[in-house]
Every structure is written in C-alpha cells, then in structure tokens.
Write a protein that holds these residues in place. Structure first.
Motif, PDB file in Angstrom:
ATOM      1  N   ALA A  73       0.871  -1.182   0.000  1.00  9.04           N
ATOM      2  CA  ALA A  73       0.000   0.000   0.000  1.00  9.04           C
ATOM      3  C   ALA A  73       0.907   1.230   0.000  1.00  9.04           C
ATOM      4  N   ILE A  74       0.697   2.106  -0.990  1.00 12.36           N
ATOM      5  CA  ILE A  74       1.546   3.292  -1.113  1.00 12.36           C
ATOM      6  C   ILE A  74       0.700   4.554  -1.202  1.00 12.36           C
ATOM      7  N   GLU A  75       1.345   5.666  -0.868  1.00  9.61           N
ATOM      8  CA  GLU A  75       0.738   6.988  -1.019  1.00  9.61           C
ATOM      9  C   GLU A  75       1.758   7.913  -1.659  1.00  9.61           C
ATOM     10  N   LYS A  76       1.291   8.783  -2.529  1.00  7.06           N
ATOM     11  CA  LYS A  76       2.154   9.835  -3.061  1.00  7.06           C
ATOM     12  C   LYS A  76       2.374  10.860  -1.958  1.00  7.06           C
ATOM     13  N   ASP A  77       3.609  11.297  -1.793  1.00  4.72           N
ATOM     14  CA  ASP A  77       3.925  12.362  -0.845  1.00  4.72           C
ATOM     15  C   ASP A  77       4.598  13.473  -1.628  1.00  4.72           C
ATOM     16  N   GLU A  78       3.770  14.347  -2.184  1.00  3.82           N
ATOM     17  CA  GLU A  78       4.268  15.422  -3.041  1.00  3.82           C
ATOM     18  C   GLU A  78       5.217  16.344  -2.272  1.00  3.82           C
ATOM     19  N   GLY A  79       4.937  16.582  -0.999  1.00  6.72           N
ATOM     20  CA  GLY A  79       5.791  17.448  -0.194  1.00  6.72           C
ATOM     21  C   GLY A  79       7.200  16.905  -0.035  1.00  6.72           C
ATOM     22  N   SER A  80       7.311  15.602   0.115  1.00  8.75           N
ATOM     23  CA  SER A  80       8.628  14.966   0.267  1.00  8.75           C
ATOM     24  C   SER A  80       9.217  14.513  -1.065  1.00  8.75           C
TER      25      SER A  80
END
Length: 181
Positions: A73-80
C-alpha cells in the motif's frame, strides 16, 4: 509498516523447495470486497480493505493468476517528493515470521521494486520511505538495499534514495498489467 524480509535477490520468485523460477506480474487492487479476505486474522497484519481509502494497493501475483504473493500500500507524498509505503507484507506462506517453510522466495525485494517503480512513475526518481516493523528489519534494509535510517516520524523510519532504488529496479523483473481486481 514494512514487515518483509529480503531473503534472496532473484529477478523472479523462486520456489523455495525446487528452485523453480516463477514469473510474476503486478495487479492494482481497487475493490474493498476483494481485499476484505486479506486481514489481521489470517496473517496479513492489517485489514487491507481499510487501507484502500488512503492508499493505492498493488498485489504481486504469479503470472496469469490472482494468486497473491505479497501486498503493498503506497501513497504519493508530493511534499517529500517520495512514495510513502504505508504497508508492505508477504503472503503468510512466504513470511518467515509466520511459517518455517517459505513457499516462494524473493517477495520482499519485488515489493520494494514496485514502490521504486511507482516513485519513478510519479516523478520522484525512485525515492521512497516507510517504517520498518522493528530495529532488526531496519538494519536488514540498510544492509540489503542501502536504506538510510531517518527516525523522524517513527523510531524505525527509513528512506531509500534514487541510487538504491535504481539498483532495486534493475534486479527484480515482473510485468505490470492493466488488470484491476
């Protein structure tokens, strides 16, 4: 939480008893009804259907089947500018914490490669991070892949940079499918 072992760096999965190479592919899982059977009670550490609200979920399967060997399970982390790996687990039959006789080797590395691929696809150059389940696994990821301990948001918080991700992606081989379950 990341709970996988990098047992062998093999391009495809390998049958632990026979040494037979098993081709794999990746399927995106989008249905809660499908994920509901992958839960805490039967060795998957978490109720995967609940993760679907916030995460993209991918299954590593034996090619041509929906025989799941591991889930991520993944999430995009635009800030990082990185992929956050929320959860990563091998199927109970491939998890050395749950069985003394592993069925297929190579699952953990494949799941890391999937995260690195998605990171590149989203423009993050392979950067990914997550939380190892314990200190032993944290050290294991550092040794196996050059993961770097960060320890900011969790005691076992680590990251994999673009160079390590490139190496991971070069080792593991699987096909991406357009199939969704």
């Amino acid at each position: 939480m990341i709970c996988v072992w990098i047992d062998e760096m093999t391009p495809c999965l390998k049958d632990a008893k026979t040494g037979e190479i098993i081709p794999t592919e990746v399927i995106r899982v989008v249905r809660k009804s499908f994920l509901s059977k992958y839960n805490k009670e039967n060795g998957w550490y978490v109720d995967w259907d609940k993760l679907l609200d916030d995460c993209e979920i991918y299954a590593l399967v034996i090619k041509g089947t929906v025989d799941i060997q591991g889930l991520i399970a993944i999430e995009k982390d635009e800030g990082s500018k990185a992929i956050y790996v929320s959860w990563m687990v091998a199927a109970p039959q491939n998890n050395k914490e749950l069985t003394s006789e592993i069925k297929n080797m190579g699952v953990g590395g494949h799941l890391f490669a999937i995260a690195a691929d998605k990171s590149c696809e989203y423009g993050y150059e392979g950067y990914l991070y997550g939380f190892a389940a314990n200190e032993i696994l944290l050290k294991h990821y550092a040794h196996a892949f050059g993961a770097m301990h960060i320890g900011i948001r969790h005691p076992f918080h680590f990251m994999i940079d673009d160079k390590a991700a490139k190496t991971i992606r070069e080792v593991y081989d699987y096909e991406w499918t357009d199939a969704k379950v």
